[in-house]
Write a protein that holds these residues in place. Structure first.
Motif, PDB file in Angstrom:
ATOM      1  N   LEU A  39       0.819  -1.218   0.000  1.00  0.00           N
ATOM      2  CA  LEU A  39       0.000   0.000   0.000  1.00  0.00           C
ATOM      3  C   LEU A  39       0.854   1.269   0.000  1.00  0.00           C
ATOM      4  O   LEU A  39       0.312   2.373  -0.091  1.00  0.00           O
ATOM      5  N   GLY A  40       2.164   1.108   0.138  1.00  0.00           N
ATOM      6  CA  GLY A  40       3.052   2.272   0.086  1.00  0.00           C
ATOM      7  C   GLY A  40       3.462   2.823   1.432  1.00  0.00           C
ATOM      8  O   GLY A  40       4.066   3.899   1.507  1.00  0.00           O
ATOM      9  N   ALA A  41       3.147   2.124   2.512  1.00  0.00           N
ATOM     10  CA  ALA A  41       3.526   2.596   3.841  1.00  0.00           C
ATOM     11  C   ALA A  41       5.012   2.388   4.089  1.00  0.00           C
ATOM     12  O   ALA A  41       5.664   1.544   3.453  1.00  0.00           O
ATOM     13  N   THR A  42       5.551   3.170   5.016  1.00  0.00           N
ATOM     14  CA  THR A  42       6.892   2.930   5.538  1.00  0.00           C
ATOM     15  C   THR A  42       6.755   1.927   6.678  1.00  0.00           C
ATOM     16  O   THR A  42       5.979   2.157   7.613  1.00  0.00           O
ATOM     17  N   VAL A  43       7.475   0.822   6.608  1.00  0.00           N
ATOM     18  CA  VAL A  43       7.257  -0.272   7.549  1.00  0.00           C
ATOM     19  C   VAL A  43       8.559  -0.618   8.264  1.00  0.00           C
ATOM     20  O   VAL A  43       9.597  -0.836   7.628  1.00  0.00           O
ATOM     21  N   THR A  44       8.481  -0.660   9.597  1.00  0.00           N
ATOM     22  CA  THR A  44       9.569  -1.175  10.422  1.00  0.00           C
ATOM     23  C   THR A  44       9.043  -2.377  11.196  1.00  0.00           C
ATOM     24  O   THR A  44       8.027  -2.281  11.888  1.00  0.00           O
ATOM     25  N   VAL A  45       9.732  -3.499  11.074  1.00  0.00           N
ATOM     26  CA  VAL A  45       9.332  -4.726  11.761  1.00  0.00           C
ATOM     27  C   VAL A  45      10.317  -4.994  12.885  1.00  0.00           C
ATOM     28  O   VAL A  45      11.540  -4.939  12.674  1.00  0.00           O
ATOM     29  N   VAL A  46       9.796  -5.272  14.080  1.00  0.00           N
ATOM     30  CA  VAL A  46      10.670  -5.580  15.214  1.00  0.00           C
ATOM     31  C   VAL A  46      10.287  -6.932  15.791  1.00  0.00           C
ATOM     32  O   VAL A  46       9.121  -7.313  15.806  1.00  0.00           O
ATOM     33  N   ASP A  47      11.277  -7.659  16.262  1.00  0.00           N
ATOM     34  CA  ASP A  47      11.025  -8.956  16.892  1.00  0.00           C
ATOM     35  C   ASP A  47      12.228  -9.316  17.750  1.00  0.00           C
ATOM     36  O   ASP A  47      13.374  -9.089  17.351  1.00  0.00           O
ATOM     37  N   GLY A  48      11.956  -9.871  18.917  1.00  0.00           N
ATOM     38  CA  GLY A  48      13.039 -10.274  19.803  1.00  0.00           C
ATOM     39  C   GLY A  48      13.795 -11.484  19.309  1.00  0.00           C
ATOM     40  O   GLY A  48      14.925 -11.719  19.717  1.00  0.00           O
ATOM     41  N   LYS A  49      13.168 -12.264  18.426  1.00  0.00           N
ATOM     42  CA  LYS A  49      13.834 -13.461  17.884  1.00  0.00           C
ATOM     43  C   LYS A  49      14.811 -13.072  16.776  1.00  0.00           C
ATOM     44  O   LYS A  49      14.624 -12.079  16.078  1.00  0.00           O
ATOM     45  N   ALA A  50      15.804 -13.917  16.612  1.00  0.00           N
ATOM     46  CA  ALA A  50      16.750 -13.729  15.509  1.00  0.00           C
ATOM     47  C   ALA A  50      17.194 -15.091  14.991  1.00  0.00           C
ATOM     48  O   ALA A  50      18.349 -15.283  14.610  1.00  0.00           O
ATOM     49  N   ASP A  51      16.238 -16.045  14.955  1.00  0.00           N
ATOM     50  CA  ASP A  51      16.580 -17.389  14.505  1.00  0.00           C
ATOM     51  C   ASP A  51      16.558 -17.461  12.978  1.00  0.00           C
ATOM     52  O   ASP A  51      16.328 -16.450  12.292  1.00  0.00           O
ATOM     53  N   ASP A  52      16.791 -18.646  12.439  1.00  0.00           N
ATOM     54  CA  ASP A  52      16.898 -18.788  10.988  1.00  0.00           C
ATOM     55  C   ASP A  52      15.605 -18.405  10.276  1.00  0.00           C
ATOM     56  O   ASP A  52      15.634 -17.756   9.223  1.00  0.00           O
ATOM     57  N   VAL A  53      14.465 -18.810  10.836  1.00  0.00           N
ATOM     58  CA  VAL A  53      13.183 -18.480  10.205  1.00  0.00           C
ATOM     59  C   VAL A  53      12.969 -16.975  10.195  1.00  0.00           C
ATOM     60  O   VAL A  53      12.565 -16.391   9.186  1.00  0.00           O
ATOM     61  N   ALA A  54      13.252 -16.315  11.328  1.00  0.00           N
ATOM     62  CA  ALA A  54      13.091 -14.861  11.410  1.00  0.00           C
ATOM     63  C   ALA A  54      14.007 -14.156  10.413  1.00  0.00           C
ATOM     64  O   ALA A  54      13.590 -13.191   9.736  1.00  0.00           O
ATOM     65  N   ARG A  55      15.251 -14.626  10.304  1.00  0.00           N
ATOM     66  CA  ARG A  55      16.190 -13.982   9.371  1.00  0.00           C
ATOM     67  C   ARG A  55      15.755 -14.176   7.920  1.00  0.00           C
ATOM     68  O   ARG A  55      15.887 -13.263   7.090  1.00  0.00           O
ATOM     69  N   GLU A  56      15.201 -15.342   7.610  1.00  0.00           N
ATOM     70  CA  GLU A  56      14.725 -15.584   6.251  1.00  0.00           C
ATOM     71  C   GLU A  56      13.568 -14.638   5.907  1.00  0.00           C
ATOM     72  O   GLU A  56      13.546 -14.029   4.833  1.00  0.00           O
TER      73      GLU A  56
END
Length: 487
Positions: A39-56
Motif C-alpha cells: 500500500l506504500g507505507a513505511t514499515v519497520t518490523v521488530v522482533d526479539g527473535k533472531a533465529d533462521d526463520v526470522a532472518r529468512e
C-alpha cells in the motif's frame, strides 16, 4: 500525524508517509508487513527473535523495502504513527506500553484486515469467538454456507489468513466471496476497534489466557468486543450467562437481534433441541407458536453435547445470513471435525482410546470428560494460569484413573488430591520424545474393558511438544504401537 489521519486509514487511503511499526515477524506479522508495503507505507518490523526463520523472513521483507530489527523487541522506533501487533505480544509488552503512552493507536491483525477490506462490495463477516469450540463451529458454518450455495471461506484464527482473504477481494482474477466465516481469538479482539460484523457469536467464556489479559474480566471484555456494531444477530449461549450479558452490554446496529442457542427446548428467538431434532424458533415467521426443523442430532458428528451446541451456534449464524434449513442439514452431514478433536484412535483389549489433544484448557477438557462414563484421563502441560478444582470436582465420579504429564502436572495432582483422593494417579516426569509411550502404557495399566482412555490435557502443549497436533499425533502413534504388540 493526527489521530484523525490514522483513524481514517483504509484500503483506498494514501499510505505514503505513514510509518507503521509491525510487532512480530511470525506468520501474521509477515503478512501485515507485506500488505502494508504493497500500500506504500513505511514499515519497520521488530522482533526479539533472531533465529533462521526470522532472518529468512526479514530478508524477504527488506527486499520489499521494510526496515527489520531482529533481537530488538522493547524499544519503539522513532517516528512511528501506528503499531500493528501480532497476537502473541501481551498488552504489557514494553513496546506496546510505550506506543500507547505516546498516544499511538495499536491495531491487531484483525483490525488491520477490517480496515483493508474493499471499500465497496466487501464480503460480510460472520464471526465466532469463545473459549472453546471456535474452530469446529467456524468450519461447520462454512460447510452450511457452501451447502446453501454461498461462496464462503473459513478465515482468521483458522483456515486462510484473514489479511490474505481481504487483500484478494476485488483483485483482478479473484472471484468474490459472498461471505467470510471468521474465527477470532481474544488476543485478536483485544486490539480491534472498528470491527462491525454482519452477525457474531460468543460460544462460551471460561478462564483461559488469564496470563495474557491480566484477569478474567478483561478476557471476557475482549470476547465481547465481537458484538460491537453487529448488524443482524448477536448469538449467545443460553447455558452461559456471561455470553448473554456481553450481548446486553454491546452497542449494536439498530434492529440487531439477540439469538440464543440451547441444548434444551428453545424459547422464542432461540435455536435448540426437541425430540432429537435441531430446531429454529428465531428465523421463522411462525416462531411464536412453532419451531422449524433443521436437522437431526445424529447429523452432528460426533454428537457429544458440546458439539451439538457448536452445531446450533453455527446454524444460528447461517440462518441469520439466509441459509435454508435443507442446507443446514446437508452442511452438518458433510462436515467432519478436525484431527485431535474427540477423535477415536483405536480400541485395544476392549478399551477405547480417544484423542482430544485440542482440549487445551479446563473448560474444553470438562466438555470432553462429560462425553464418557468411565475414563482413564491423560492430562497436563502448561496451565497458562488456569486452575483445576472445578474441573476435577465435576469429573471425579467418572474417573477410573489419571495419568499426568508436563510442567504443571503438579497443579492437577493437587486438585485430584482435594476432590478425587481415591482415584489412582500416575505421574510421568519424562519430557523426551518417548514420554508419550510411557503415558499411554501407564493409562493402559489403569484401564479395564469398557473404559475410555481420554487424552484431554486441559493444558497447552508447548512444554513438551511443538503444538497440540504433535501431542495428539504422538498419542495416536503410541496407542497404535500398543495395539500392534502381540497379546
Amino acid at each position: 500525524m493526527s489521530g484523525d489521519r490514522v483513524a481514517g486509514l483504509n484500503r483506498d487511503a494514501d499510505w505514503s508517509g505513514v510509518h507503521v511499526v509491525v510487532a512480530g515477524i511470525g506468520v501474521s506479522g509477515f503478512a501485515a508487513a507485506d500488505a502494508l508495503l504493497g500500500l506504500g507505507a513505511t514499515v519497520t518490523v521488530v522482533d526479539g527473535k533472531a533465529d533462521d526463520v526470522a532472518r529468512e523472513r526479514a530478508g524477504v521483507l527488506e527486499a520489499l523495502g521494510a526496515t527489520v530489527r531482529l533481537g530488538e523487541a522493547d524499544t519503539l522506533p522513532a517516528g512511528a504513527h501506528v503499531v500493528v501487533t501480532s497476537p502473541g505480544w501481551k498488552p504489557s509488552s514494553p513496546l506496546l506500553v510505550a506506543a500507547q503512552a505516546a498516544g499511538l493507536e495499536v491495531w491487531g491483525e484483525v483490525e488491520l484486515a477490517w480496515r483493508l477490506r474493499p471499500t465497496t462490495g466487501a464480503a460480510p463477516w460472520l464471526a465466532i469467538t469463545g473459549t472453546n469450540g471456535k474452530t469446529t463451529t467456524v468450519r461447520m458454518l462454512t460447510s452450511m454456507l457452501n451447502a446453501g450455495g454461498f461462496r464462503a471461506v473459513a478465515a482468521g484464527n483458522v483456515g486462510t489468513p484473514l489479511l490474505e482473504v481481504v487483500m484478494a477481494e476485488q483483485t483482478a482474477g479473484q472471484q468474490r466471496y459472498d461471505v467470510l466465516a471468521v474465527e477470532l481469538s481474544s488476543f485478536q479482539l483485544h486490539w480491534s476497534s472498528s470491527l462491525r460484523c454482519h452477525s457474531a457469536v460468543v460460544l462460551n467464556v471460561a478462564p483461559d489466557h488469564v496470563d495474557w489479559h491480566g484477569d478474567l474480566d478483561e478476557y471476557a471484555r475482549a470476547k465481547g468486543k465481537i458484538y460491537t456494531g453487529v448488524q443482524v444477530a448477536c448469538v449467545y449461549n443460553v447455558a452461559d450467562p456471561v455470553t448473554e450479558r456481553l450481548v446486553e452490554d454491546a452497542e449494536v446496529a439498530e434492529g440487531a437481534r439477540a439469538i440464543g442457542f440451547t441444548l434444551g427446548a428453545p424459547g422464542l428467538s432461540m435455536l435448540g433441541v426437541v425430540d432429537d431434532l435441531l430446531v429454529d424458533r428465531a428465523f421463522t415467521d411462525d416462531r411464536r407458536t412453532a419451531a422449524l426443523e433443521l436437522a437431526n442430532v445424529a447429523d452432528v458428528v460426533p454428537n457429544a453435547p458440546h458439539n451439538v451446541a457448536n452445531a446450533l451456534a453455527a446454524a444460528a449464524l447461517a440462518r441469520a445470513f439466509g441459509v435454508e434449513p435443507a442446507a443446514i442439514r446437508e452442511g452438518l452431514r458433510s462436515f467432519r471435525p478436525d484431527a485431535h478433536r474427540i477423535a477415536d484412535v483405536a480400541t485395544v483389549d476392549g478399551v477405547r482410546y480417544v484423542d482430544d489433544s485440542k482440549a487445551t484448557n479446563p473448560h474444553a477438557a470438562a466438555a470432553s470428560l462429560g462425553s464418557y462414563d468411565r475414563i482413564v484421563w491423560i492430562a497436563g502441560g502448561l496451565a497458562k494460569g488456569a486452575t483445576f478444582d472445578e474441573l476435577v470436582a465435576g469429573a471425579a465420579a467418572r474417573l477410573r484413573g489419571v495419568v499426568l504429564m508436563g510442567a504443571d502436572r503438579g497443579e492437577i495432582a493437587a486438585a485430584l488430591a482435594r476432590h478425587a483422593p481415591d482415584v489412582p494417579v500416575h505421574e510421568v516426569a519424562a519430557t523426551d520424545t518417548g514420554a508419550m509411550a510411557a503415558v499411554v502404557a501407564a493409562a493402559a495399566s489403569l484401564a479395564e474393558a469398557g473404559d475410555t482412555v481420554l487424552l484431554a490435557p486441559a493444558c497447552a502443549s508447548m512444554d513438551m511438544f511443538a503444538n497440540y497436533g504433535e501431542r495428539g499425533d504422538r498419542f495416536a502413534a503410541a496407542v497404535l504401537e500398543l495395539a500392534d504388540r502381540p497379546g
